[in-house]
Design a protein around this motif. Structure first.
Motif, PDB file in Angstrom:
ATOM      1  N   THR A   1       8.166  14.390   6.456  1.00 33.06           N
ATOM      2  CA  THR A   1       8.284  15.041   5.245  1.00 33.06           C
ATOM      3  C   THR A   1       7.076  15.387   4.259  1.00 33.06           C
ATOM      4  OG1 THR A   1       9.067  13.124   3.952  1.00 33.06           O
ATOM      5  CG2 THR A   1      10.651  14.257   5.109  1.00 33.06           C
ATOM      6  N   GLY A   2       6.137  14.598   4.395  1.00 32.64           N
ATOM      7  CA  GLY A   2       5.149  14.382   3.677  1.00 32.64           C
ATOM      8  C   GLY A   2       5.017  13.847   2.462  1.00 32.64           C
ATOM      9  N   GLN A   3       6.275  13.013   2.238  1.00 30.49           N
ATOM     10  CA  GLN A   3       6.669  12.520   0.996  1.00 30.49           C
ATOM     11  C   GLN A   3       6.121  11.096   0.801  1.00 30.49           C
ATOM     12  OE1 GLN A   3      10.733  11.205   0.973  1.00 30.49           O
ATOM     13  NE2 GLN A   3      10.785  10.519  -1.340  1.00 30.49           N
ATOM     14  N   THR A   4       5.355  10.801  -0.148  1.00 32.64           N
ATOM     15  CA  THR A   4       4.553   9.433  -0.368  1.00 32.64           C
ATOM     16  C   THR A   4       5.620   8.505  -0.750  1.00 32.64           C
ATOM     17  OG1 THR A   4       2.666  10.522  -1.516  1.00 32.64           O
ATOM     18  CG2 THR A   4       3.005   8.296  -1.982  1.00 32.64           C
ATOM     19  N   LEU A   5       5.518   7.144  -0.017  1.00 37.04           N
ATOM     20  CA  LEU A   5       6.257   5.993  -0.229  1.00 37.04           C
ATOM     21  C   LEU A   5       5.304   4.800  -0.127  1.00 37.04           C
ATOM     22  CD1 LEU A   5       6.504   4.637   3.104  1.00 37.04           C
ATOM     23  CD2 LEU A   5       7.474   6.957   3.365  1.00 37.04           C
TER      24      LEU A   5
ATOM     25  N   ARG B   1       0.780  -1.243   0.011  1.00 36.25           N
ATOM     26  CA  ARG B   1      -0.264   0.002  -0.061  1.00 36.25           C
ATOM     27  C   ARG B   1       0.988   1.323  -0.017  1.00 36.25           C
ATOM     28  NH1 ARG B   1      -0.568   1.559   5.719  1.00 36.25           N
ATOM     29  NH2 ARG B   1       0.356   0.065   6.915  1.00 36.25           N
ATOM     30  N   SER B   2       0.449   2.299  -0.293  1.00 34.80           N
ATOM     31  CA  SER B   2       0.992   3.624  -0.302  1.00 34.80           C
ATOM     32  C   SER B   2       0.726   4.140   1.213  1.00 34.80           C
ATOM     33  CB  SER B   2       0.713   4.521  -1.447  1.00 34.80           C
ATOM     34  OG  SER B   2      -0.607   4.795  -1.196  1.00 34.80           O
ATOM     35  N   GLY B   3       1.894   4.966   1.321  1.00 34.63           N
ATOM     36  CA  GLY B   3       1.745   5.599   2.551  1.00 34.63           C
ATOM     37  C   GLY B   3       2.413   7.225   2.718  1.00 34.63           C
ATOM     38  N   ARG B   4       2.654   7.658   3.809  1.00 37.60           N
ATOM     39  CA  ARG B   4       3.259   8.974   3.728  1.00 37.60           C
ATOM     40  C   ARG B   4       4.125   9.245   4.844  1.00 37.60           C
ATOM     41  NH1 ARG B   4       0.145  14.613   4.322  1.00 37.60           N
ATOM     42  NH2 ARG B   4       0.639  13.726   6.504  1.00 37.60           N
ATOM     43  N   ASN B   5       5.416   9.782   4.782  1.00 32.38           N
ATOM     44  CA  ASN B   5       6.110  10.160   5.792  1.00 32.38           C
ATOM     45  C   ASN B   5       5.724  11.072   6.514  1.00 32.38           C
ATOM     46  OD1 ASN B   5       8.358  11.158   7.276  1.00 32.38           O
ATOM     47  ND2 ASN B   5       9.994  10.333   5.765  1.00 32.38           N
ATOM     48  N   PRO B   6       5.158  11.131   7.702  1.00 29.56           N
ATOM     49  CA  PRO B   6       4.750  12.344   8.429  1.00 29.56           C
ATOM     50  C   PRO B   6       5.694  13.484   8.445  1.00 29.56           C
ATOM     51  CG  PRO B   6       4.927  10.526   9.940  1.00 29.56           C
ATOM     52  CD  PRO B   6       5.303   9.989   8.807  1.00 29.56           C
TER      53      PRO B   6
END
Length: 93
Positions: free
Chosen positions: A65-69, A58-63
């Motif tokens: 930096t806001g970067q999608t990972l 699944r896709s997530g987000r680095n809280p």
């Protein structure tokens, strides 16, 4: 309750030495871990069941930096409480 306290409680309840109670607990944990690693489930009547669940990628987000990972697919251990355990936890009084 931590592991040391649990070992002491098992020793007191069973008249085993703390060393023997520790060995018994370690054997239980090792056998449950090995069964889960093989993809099996472990059912302890009136207590609950340990199993393995598969989690999809699944896709997530680095809280920070806001970067999608992308979070890779993986397996996770799961515990489902049995009816008797649920009843005991929810007992009034």
């Amino acid at each position: 309750m931590n592991k040391t306290e649990l070992i002491a409680a098992i020793a007191a309840d069973t008249s085993l030495s703390k060393v023997d109670a520790s060995r018994a607990l370690e054997a239980l944990l090792e056998n449950v871990s090995q069964a889960l690693a093989r993809g099996e489930s472990v059912h302890l009547t009136s207590f609950g069941a340990f199993s393995v669940s598969s989690r999809a990628e699944r896709s997530g987000r680095n809280p920070a930096t806001g970067q999608t990972l992308v979070i890779k697919a993986h397996k996770a251990p799961k515990f489902t409480a049995g009816k008797a355990l649920k009843s005991r936890v929810n007992a009034v009084g």
